[in-house]
Design an enzyme around this catalytic site. Structure first.
Site, PDB file in Angstrom:
ATOM      1  N   ASP A  48     -62.419 -16.638 -49.540  1.00  0.00           N
ATOM      2  CA  ASP A  48     -61.630 -15.400 -49.512  1.00  0.00           C
ATOM      3  C   ASP A  48     -61.727 -14.677 -48.179  1.00  0.00           C
ATOM      4  O   ASP A  48     -61.412 -13.496 -48.086  1.00  0.00           O
ATOM      5  CB  ASP A  48     -62.104 -14.462 -50.625  1.00  0.00           C
ATOM      6  CG  ASP A  48     -63.515 -13.936 -50.383  1.00  0.00           C
ATOM      7  OD1 ASP A  48     -64.334 -14.669 -49.797  1.00  0.00           O
ATOM      8  OD2 ASP A  48     -63.803 -12.792 -50.780  1.00  0.00           O
ATOM      9  N   GLU A  49     -62.105 -15.384 -47.151  1.00  0.00           N
ATOM     10  CA  GLU A  49     -62.372 -14.728 -45.867  1.00  0.00           C
ATOM     11  C   GLU A  49     -61.988 -15.644 -44.729  1.00  0.00           C
ATOM     12  O   GLU A  49     -62.079 -16.876 -44.829  1.00  0.00           O
ATOM     13  CB  GLU A  49     -63.863 -14.386 -45.792  1.00  0.00           C
ATOM     14  CG  GLU A  49     -64.303 -13.633 -44.568  1.00  0.00           C
ATOM     15  CD  GLU A  49     -65.794 -13.339 -44.576  1.00  0.00           C
ATOM     16  OE1 GLU A  49     -66.280 -12.726 -43.604  1.00  0.00           O
ATOM     17  OE2 GLU A  49     -66.477 -13.736 -45.546  1.00  0.00           O
ATOM     18  N   ASP A  79     -60.793 -10.206 -45.271  1.00  0.00           N
ATOM     19  CA  ASP A  79     -61.747 -10.446 -46.354  1.00  0.00           C
ATOM     20  C   ASP A  79     -61.176  -9.827 -47.619  1.00  0.00           C
ATOM     21  O   ASP A  79     -60.858  -8.639 -47.644  1.00  0.00           O
ATOM     22  CB  ASP A  79     -63.097  -9.803 -46.007  1.00  0.00           C
ATOM     23  CG  ASP A  79     -64.205 -10.240 -46.947  1.00  0.00           C
ATOM     24  OD1 ASP A  79     -63.907 -10.894 -47.967  1.00  0.00           O
ATOM     25  OD2 ASP A  79     -65.368  -9.914 -46.671  1.00  0.00           O
TER      26      ASP A  79
END
Length: 244
Positions: free
Chosen positions: A202-203, A112
């Protein structure tokens, strides 16, 4: 901040406590926030009072409280006269059997990016690095760590965030830029697992078992390498939420 003893703020009761937690939103466990958010939550309630949001959350809180009471009543009726110890023993046996069948040979990593939107903004404007700022107008998408110290977090209305942090800088979102950086970060992650499961811009979840075997790396060494590669190629920081 408003003093905790301010008589204008809600008096803590079992009902109002649950409402305060609801008004605080789902992002109360974000990194960088104070562990004790009692005062922050009261300020949020004070600022929200009288708004449609407040009344809607108050209605939902009441409905949920009634639903929980009904469920607890049904539970009490269902277990009346039941030998719970015997059932617990059976469940423990089932858990032991399931544990014995678990495949622990695979290494799964949850990655993350660190305050992604805010980090991209700092990348483009380094002067923001030490300032409390948030991204998103109307509703906050993310907040810098300086802003989180005041209780500002994602999902929060801007006017509430401004009450918590009067010096807060509110920036417009630059989604094209976030998407550009997301593509760069994800391409790096896919070097370690081409079939990674993305959980957002983003993860993601990566199975790094094969990569570790092919490069003779431990899971910890692989993760450290991945983080360094992300930083070297994007100047953004990332952190690993968990290894399993």
């Amino acid at each position: 901040m408003t003093d905790m003893a301010d008589p204008s703020l809600p008096t803590p009761t079992p009902d109002s406590d649950s409402l305060l937690r609801r008004l605080a939103g789902p992002s109360v466990n974000k990194a960088g926030l104070a562990k004790d958010q009692t005062e922050i939550n009261r300020i949020i309630a004070e600022v929200s009072k009288g708004s449609k949001f407040y009344e809607n959350e108050k209605r939902k809180d009441k409905e949920l409280t009634l639903r929980i009471e009904r469920i607890l009543k049904l539970r009490d009726e269902a277990i009346k006269g039941v030998d719970l110890r015997k059932i617990e023993q059976q469940v423990d046996k089932m858990i032991t059997q399931l544990e014995a069948k678990r495949d622990l040979s695979q290494v799964i990593v949850h990655v993350d990016m660190d305050a992604f939107f805010a980090s991209v903004e700092v990348l483009d404007d380094p002067s923001l690095a030490s300032k409390p700022f948030a991204v998103g107008q109307g509703v906050i998408s993310t907040a810098s760590y300086e802003a989180r110290k005041f209780g500002v977090r994602s999902g929060m209305a801007t006017f509430v965030a401004k009450k918590l942090c009067p010096d807060l800088l509110v920036l417009p979102s630059h989604f094209d830029r976030y998407s550009e950086m997301s593509n760069k970060v994800m391409s790096i992650f896919r070097r370690y697992d081409p079939t990674m499961c993305a959980a957002g811009c983003d993860e993601g979840y990566l199975n790094i078992t094969r990569y570790c075997e092919e490069h003779n790396l431990s899971a910890e060494e692989c993760v450290a390498q991945m983080r360094q590669t992300v930083y070297d190629e994007t100047r953004l920081s990332s952190f690993v939420c968990g290894l399993s």
